[in-house]
Motif scaffolding. Sequence first.
Motif, PDB file in Angstrom:
ATOM      1  N   TYR A  13     -15.715  28.254  13.568  1.00 61.35           N
ATOM      2  CA  TYR A  13     -14.286  28.535  13.483  1.00 61.35           C
ATOM      3  C   TYR A  13     -13.936  29.721  12.583  1.00 61.35           C
ATOM      4  CZ  TYR A  13     -14.414  24.065  15.824  1.00 61.35           C
ATOM      5  OH  TYR A  13     -14.710  23.068  16.706  1.00 61.35           O
ATOM      6  N   ARG A  42      -6.933  24.695  13.693  1.00 57.78           N
ATOM      7  CA  ARG A  42      -6.684  23.244  13.855  1.00 57.78           C
ATOM      8  C   ARG A  42      -7.991  22.464  13.774  1.00 57.78           C
ATOM      9  NH1 ARG A  42      -6.784  19.099  17.498  1.00 57.78           N
ATOM     10  NH2 ARG A  42      -7.668  20.302  19.221  1.00 57.78           N
ATOM     11  N   LEU A  43      -9.006  22.959  14.452  1.00 54.86           N
ATOM     12  CA  LEU A  43     -10.276  22.236  14.474  1.00 54.86           C
ATOM     13  C   LEU A  43     -11.018  22.349  13.144  1.00 54.86           C
ATOM     14  CD1 LEU A  43     -11.310  23.181  18.106  1.00 54.86           C
ATOM     15  CD2 LEU A  43     -10.762  20.882  17.293  1.00 54.86           C
ATOM     16  N   ARG A  44     -10.842  23.464  12.446  1.00 53.60           N
ATOM     17  CA  ARG A  44     -11.475  23.621  11.122  1.00 53.60           C
ATOM     18  C   ARG A  44     -10.813  22.688  10.121  1.00 53.60           C
ATOM     19  NH1 ARG A  44     -11.246  29.534   8.886  1.00 53.60           N
ATOM     20  NH2 ARG A  44      -9.040  28.986   8.695  1.00 53.60           N
ATOM     21  N   ASN A  45      -9.464  22.613  10.204  1.00 52.29           N
ATOM     22  CA  ASN A  45      -8.687  21.644   9.433  1.00 52.29           C
ATOM     23  C   ASN A  45      -8.966  21.702   7.933  1.00 52.29           C
ATOM     24  OD1 ASN A  45      -7.148  19.499   8.649  1.00 52.29           O
ATOM     25  ND2 ASN A  45      -8.270  17.923   9.776  1.00 52.29           N
ATOM     26  N   LYS A  46      -8.871  22.888   7.375  1.00 54.11           N
ATOM     27  CA  LYS A  46      -8.947  23.013   5.912  1.00 54.11           C
ATOM     28  C   LYS A  46      -7.533  23.191   5.374  1.00 54.11           C
ATOM     29  CE  LYS A  46     -13.659  24.503   5.337  1.00 54.11           C
ATOM     30  NZ  LYS A  46     -14.599  25.588   5.128  1.00 54.11           N
TER      31      LYS A  46
END
Lengths: 116, 211
Positions: A13, A42-46
């Motif tokens: 990502y 969104r997928l990394r979500n940090k």
Amino acid sequence: MGWLIDELGRGQYNETEALCTRLLRIERPQPELLFTRAEAKRLRNKANDFNTALEDLNAAVELTKEPAETYRSMGLIRRSLGQKTEAIDALEIYVQRAPQAADAELIKSYIGELKV
Amino acid sequence: MSFTQATSLNTLSHQPKTSRLAWFKTCLVLGFALVLQACTTIDKVEKGNSNFGDRFQLTFEEGWNKPRTMYGPAEQLTREGFGVDRVLIYAGIKDQTQISPNVPGSKLEPLVYKSRNSLEENVSMFQALLTRDGSQLTMEKISPAEFGAKRAVRFEFQLVRKSDNVRMKGVGYVAVDKAELFALVYVAPRLMFYPRDIDKFEVVAKSAKIN
């Protein structure tokens, strides 16, 4: 759009975000690139990823011709943030625009849960 | 004596002593590696119940081969060998566990299971895992399901394997319970093997119990 989906599928990502940012700098803003960068975040979500992803998604909608997946990302982020009404609205647009999508059934089940 | 053997012996006899020593060392290391490979133990999962980790149980109606090598934190099963088919078993994977196997020299970011992930985010994690070697994956269906009597997601995909361009097909189940990940992923060549064994895999998946 196909190669951007493949790029997201790699799960790298940080690289995807950097690639999209570079392309957005050298080309005119494109909704597909904004969506892809948002989806990577969104997928990394940090920390703060959801907020900046929503900014990209809103920018993609403003440009028009945004991919249907823009609304899925938007809805899933809103769902994670507990914003039920906004999540339902966005996910319903996604399912209407992409009824044959691979994950349409799953997204419909999310809408059903959100409405309870 | 063949021409190649004669040439190699001839070359060896003209090599300086240190070079010959290096050659023997290389042979020794290669030989040791071959012996190690031959010693790789393959267990058999027999008909009946098998436990994986502390909280996961599967029931088998037929035997599967279970090599002792892990794929990251996943135990593995196969019927024909890893070059053909593979089942990955994730049994109670804890938050922040690295899912991707360590590959020396790889510059790829490791894939890490996060318990806060939603089910579809876990599917994306498996997609990234399966395409880590450059294989190309097309997700065909992601649908709500039950797995181990828990709320889960079932996903179907096609994969073009990078190493030999073989077209594969696969199915996975993912559930999260008490912040732990439980998953089964099956992949096999689309022709012959997948159609032959998918029902056997589904029977195993349906037997899953999460305690």
